[in-house]
Motif scaffolding. Structure first.
Motif, mmCIF file in Angstrom:
data_model
loop_
_atom_site.group_PDB
_atom_site.id
_atom_site.type_symbol
_atom_site.label_atom_id
_atom_site.label_comp_id
_atom_site.label_asym_id
_atom_site.label_seq_id
_atom_site.Cartn_x
_atom_site.Cartn_y
_atom_site.Cartn_z
ATOM 1 N N ILE A 21 17.038 -25.219 -7.218
ATOM 2 C CA ILE A 21 17.449 -23.883 -6.782
ATOM 3 C C ILE A 21 18.038 -23.148 -7.976
ATOM 4 C CG2 ILE A 21 18.904 -22.553 -5.209
ATOM 5 C CD1 ILE A 21 18.979 -25.007 -3.400
ATOM 6 N N ARG A 22 17.499 -21.949 -8.279
ATOM 7 C CA ARG A 22 18.050 -21.129 -9.369
ATOM 8 C C ARG A 22 19.297 -20.414 -8.855
ATOM 9 N NH1 ARG A 22 15.874 -18.801 -14.003
ATOM 10 N NH2 ARG A 22 13.767 -19.486 -13.383
ATOM 11 N N LEU A 23 20.408 -20.633 -9.539
ATOM 12 C CA LEU A 23 21.685 -20.051 -9.088
ATOM 13 C C LEU A 23 21.700 -18.528 -9.210
ATOM 14 C CD1 LEU A 23 24.204 -22.611 -10.634
ATOM 15 C CD2 LEU A 23 23.604 -22.341 -8.235
ATOM 16 N N SER A 24 20.943 -17.973 -10.145
ATOM 17 C CA SER A 24 20.943 -16.521 -10.327
ATOM 18 C C SER A 24 19.937 -15.815 -9.420
ATOM 19 C CB SER A 24 20.626 -16.194 -11.793
ATOM 20 O OG SER A 24 19.351 -16.723 -12.159
ATOM 21 N N ASN A 25 19.245 -16.547 -8.579
ATOM 22 C CA ASN A 25 18.274 -15.939 -7.676
ATOM 23 C C ASN A 25 18.991 -14.968 -6.729
ATOM 24 O OD1 ASN A 25 16.693 -15.697 -5.100
ATOM 25 N ND2 ASN A 25 15.215 -16.823 -6.329
ATOM 26 N N PRO A 26 18.558 -13.665 -6.703
ATOM 27 C CA PRO A 26 19.269 -12.683 -5.850
ATOM 28 C C PRO A 26 19.284 -13.083 -4.381
ATOM 29 C CG PRO A 26 17.787 -11.573 -7.387
ATOM 30 C CD PRO A 26 17.474 -13.031 -7.488
ATOM 31 N N SER A 27 18.168 -13.585 -3.885
ATOM 32 C CA SER A 27 18.117 -13.972 -2.477
ATOM 33 C C SER A 27 19.090 -15.108 -2.186
ATOM 34 C CB SER A 27 16.688 -14.377 -2.098
ATOM 35 O OG SER A 27 16.640 -14.810 -0.761
ATOM 36 N N PHE A 28 19.143 -16.093 -3.093
ATOM 37 C CA PHE A 28 20.074 -17.213 -2.909
ATOM 38 C C PHE A 28 21.519 -16.740 -2.969
ATOM 39 C CE2 PHE A 28 22.782 -20.399 -4.962
ATOM 40 C CZ PHE A 28 22.754 -21.404 -4.007
ATOM 41 N N GLN A 29 21.807 -15.846 -3.946
ATOM 42 C CA GLN A 29 23.169 -15.340 -4.060
ATOM 43 C C GLN A 29 23.585 -14.545 -2.826
ATOM 44 O OE1 GLN A 29 25.671 -15.706 -6.228
ATOM 45 N NE2 GLN A 29 24.473 -17.260 -7.339
ATOM 46 N N ASP A 30 22.647 -13.760 -2.270
ATOM 47 C CA ASP A 30 22.977 -12.935 -1.105
ATOM 48 C C ASP A 30 23.205 -13.786 0.138
ATOM 49 O OD1 ASP A 30 23.171 -10.381 0.367
ATOM 50 O OD2 ASP A 30 21.286 -11.042 1.269
ATOM 51 N N ARG A 31 22.429 -14.843 0.274
ATOM 52 C CA ARG A 31 22.496 -15.649 1.493
ATOM 53 C C ARG A 31 23.525 -16.779 1.405
ATOM 54 N NH1 ARG A 31 18.072 -15.415 5.033
ATOM 55 N NH2 ARG A 31 16.563 -13.797 4.507
ATOM 56 N N VAL A 32 23.628 -17.454 0.241
ATOM 57 C CA VAL A 32 24.470 -18.657 0.146
ATOM 58 C C VAL A 32 25.437 -18.590 -1.019
ATOM 59 C CG1 VAL A 32 24.445 -21.167 -0.127
ATOM 60 C CG2 VAL A 32 22.684 -20.054 1.253
ATOM 61 N N GLY A 33 24.931 -18.239 -2.207
ATOM 62 C CA GLY A 33 25.732 -18.370 -3.422
ATOM 63 C C GLY A 33 26.982 -17.528 -3.420
ATOM 64 N N SER A 34 26.949 -16.352 -2.824
ATOM 65 C CA SER A 34 28.121 -15.472 -2.840
ATOM 66 C C SER A 34 29.168 -15.856 -1.804
ATOM 67 C CB SER A 34 27.678 -14.021 -2.598
ATOM 68 O OG SER A 34 27.054 -13.913 -1.331
ATOM 69 N N LEU A 35 28.842 -16.792 -0.913
ATOM 70 C CA LEU A 35 29.778 -17.220 0.126
ATOM 71 C C LEU A 35 30.521 -18.458 -0.340
ATOM 72 C CD1 LEU A 35 27.709 -15.416 1.694
ATOM 73 C CD2 LEU A 35 28.264 -16.776 3.704
ATOM 74 N N LYS A 36 31.821 -18.409 -0.236
ATOM 75 C CA LYS A 36 32.645 -19.532 -0.652
ATOM 76 C C LYS A 36 32.413 -20.723 0.275
ATOM 77 C CE LYS A 36 37.418 -20.798 -1.744
ATOM 78 N NZ LYS A 36 38.827 -20.338 -1.739
ATOM 79 N N GLY A 37 31.907 -21.789 -0.280
ATOM 80 C CA GLY A 37 31.617 -22.991 0.498
ATOM 81 C C GLY A 37 30.145 -23.287 0.596
ATOM 82 N N GLY A 38 29.273 -22.319 0.240
ATOM 83 C CA GLY A 38 27.833 -22.549 0.344
ATOM 84 C C GLY A 38 27.339 -23.555 -0.674
ATOM 85 N N ILE A 39 27.698 -23.339 -1.972
ATOM 86 C CA ILE A 39 27.266 -24.265 -3.035
ATOM 87 C C ILE A 39 27.930 -25.628 -2.844
ATOM 88 C CG2 ILE A 39 27.313 -24.665 -5.526
ATOM 89 C CD1 ILE A 39 27.049 -21.669 -5.934
ATOM 90 N N GLU A 40 29.176 -25.650 -2.392
ATOM 91 C CA GLU A 40 29.869 -26.924 -2.175
ATOM 92 C C GLU A 40 29.138 -27.774 -1.142
ATOM 93 O OE1 GLU A 40 31.124 -24.046 -2.419
ATOM 94 O OE2 GLU A 40 32.834 -24.047 -3.799
ATOM 95 N N PHE A 41 28.580 -27.121 -0.096
ATOM 96 C CA PHE A 41 27.839 -27.882 0.914
ATOM 97 C C PHE A 41 26.591 -28.511 0.304
ATOM 98 C CE2 PHE A 41 24.815 -28.449 4.336
ATOM 99 C CZ PHE A 41 25.594 -29.050 5.307
ATOM 100 N N LEU A 42 25.885 -27.773 -0.562
ATOM 101 C CA LEU A 42 24.695 -28.329 -1.210
ATOM 102 C C LEU A 42 25.064 -29.497 -2.119
ATOM 103 C CD1 LEU A 42 22.797 -25.002 -2.076
ATOM 104 C CD2 LEU A 42 22.167 -26.695 -0.341
ATOM 105 N N GLU A 43 26.214 -29.391 -2.775
ATOM 106 C CA GLU A 43 26.655 -30.514 -3.627
ATOM 107 C C GLU A 43 26.968 -31.744 -2.788
ATOM 108 O OE1 GLU A 43 29.901 -28.768 -5.713
ATOM 109 O OE2 GLU A 43 28.636 -27.925 -7.314
#
Length: 414
Positions: free
Chosen positions: A348-370
């Motif tokens: 997953i590219r972290l700078s992907n706009p769609s990813f940032q809008d849906r998951v990356g910009s929300l606190k806890g989204g990346i932590e769940f993937l980790e």
């Protein structure tokens, strides 16, 4: 004996003259009439002078007015019907035209009575026809506007209510208005004021009824809202209790597993099994000392659940965005579980706009993937899950927790 009346062959109504038969035919379109030896009754009320054409009409007059005395003048005026020509009744005072064929002079002696012109104007301004107003003033004694209105109300179903009243010439001079114009105006003003007050009282009464209805509806809405809030509180308490019971059962299973592992290690080392009686006090002491500290490491499922709760709590003002993040994470996890060898699902590219809008910009989204096994690359440009670290058990747990968070409306509210 010659015919004393005409009878309608279609409805059976008895008519006194040829003119009445003609008027009846115009009103009803009936055309079959025959002579009858039965005269139309002429019962005159001795109290108010109202003529009644039948016993039923006199009974109705008695019921409405209380007048019980009637003079039967049927035989006095019963004359044979003249079918050759009909006498014409003058409609205005002073019209003295004579009947040309019958030679009868009775209609010449009948004229329209004099009434109080001021009261007549008042009645006409109230919307009553002239003939009805004059008839009311004549039969109510030509005294007051109120008496005339009451007479109209009582006799509104009479067949001759809109016919001009006729009286003999000798009675015209005896009918005089009993009120002066000034008194009539005062009386009319009094009646209007009384009607206005009555209308105001009715409007106030209606307004009070509406206010009572509004208060009743408001109370019902408040009670319904209170019951709904009480039911919602009970559902939340039941859900919290169920979660606590589930956590308690999970801790008990882990404790039993630890006890079994400990007993297995002692058996492999050749040590005797622990005596429960001697071990229990030490265990209680340890629990008492460490009661404020976690007694076990949190499981992966609990860590994922806490991460999702934190995500929803941090963005509680935007439920739609939180739900979309849960669904996106569920899609990532599902794609990897179905196609673990496909690298495009594990990178997953972290700078992907769609990813940032849906998951990356929300606190806890990346932590769940980790927690699912993803790690950041050295350049921090990607989240990557190597195929060797794909754990189906962890992915299934993550999918179960995400699905529970999506379908449970009370997830994260406790």
């Amino acid at each position: 004996m010659g015919g004393l009346s005409l009878v309608c062959g279609e409805c059976g109504a008895h008519l006194k003259t040829v003119e009445e038969a003609q008027e009846h035919a115009e009103l009803t379109s009936h055309s079959h009439f025959s002579e009858s030896t039965e005269a139309v009754l002429n019962l005159v009320c001795t109290s108010c002078g109202k003529p009644c054409r039948s016993k039923a009409e006199s009974d109705l007059h008695t019921k409405r007015t209380g007048h019980t005395e009637f003079t039967d003048k049927t035989l006095e005026e019963a004359k044979p019907i003249d079918l050759e020509s009909a006498p014409k009744v003058p409609l205005v005072p002073g019209d003295s035209s004579e009947a040309t064929a019958s030679g009868s002079t009775a209609p010449e002696d009948m004229v329209v009575p004099e009434v109080n012109k001021e009261l007549l104007k008042e009645l006409e301004s109230m919307g009553f026809p002239t003939a009805r107003a004059m008839r009311a003033l004549h039969f109510s004694g030509n005294s007051t506007l109120e008496a005339a209105v009451n007479w109209i109300v009582e006799h509104e179903s009479d067949m001759d209510i809109d016919q001009m009243p006729m009286v003999p010439v000798t009675r015209v001079e005896s009918i005089k208005p009993s009120l002066t114009p000034e008194e009539a105006k005062a009386k009319a003003q009094e009646l209007r004021e009384r009607a206005r007050k009555k209308k105001d009282e009715e409007e106030k009464k209606m307004e009070r009824e509406k206010e009572k209805e509004r208060i009743r509806v408001g109370k019902e809405l408040l009670e319904a809202k209170r019951i709904e809030e009480e039911n919602e509180r009970k559902r939340i308490l039941a859900l919290r209790k169920a979660e606590k019971d589930e956590e308690k059962r999970a801790r008990e299973k882990i404790r039993q597993k630890l006890e079994e592992d400990k007993a297995e290690r002692r058996r492999k080392l050749g040590l005797p099994p622990e005596d429960p009686v001697t071990v229990r006090p030490a265990t209680s002491v340890v629990q008492e000392k460490k009661s404020s500290l976690p007694v076990r490491p949190a499981s992966k499922a609990e860590q994922m659940r806490d991460c999702l709760r934190s995500l929803k709590h941090n963005h509680k003002d935007d439920d739609a965005k939180v739900k979309r993040a849960f669904q996106t994470l569920l899609t990532y996890v599902g794609n990897i579980a179905k196609n673990p060898n496909e690298e495009k699902f594990r990178k997953i590219r972290l700078s992907n706009p769609s990813f940032q809008d849906r998951v990356g910009s929300l606190k806890g989204g990346i932590e769940f993937l980790e927690l699912c096994g993803f790690v950041r690359t050295e350049d921090s440009e990607y989240l990557f899950l190597s195929v060797e670290k794909v754990d189906m058990a962890i992915l299934n747990t993550a999918g179960s927790e995400l699905n529970s968070a999506i379908v449970n409306p009370f997830f994260g509210v406790l």
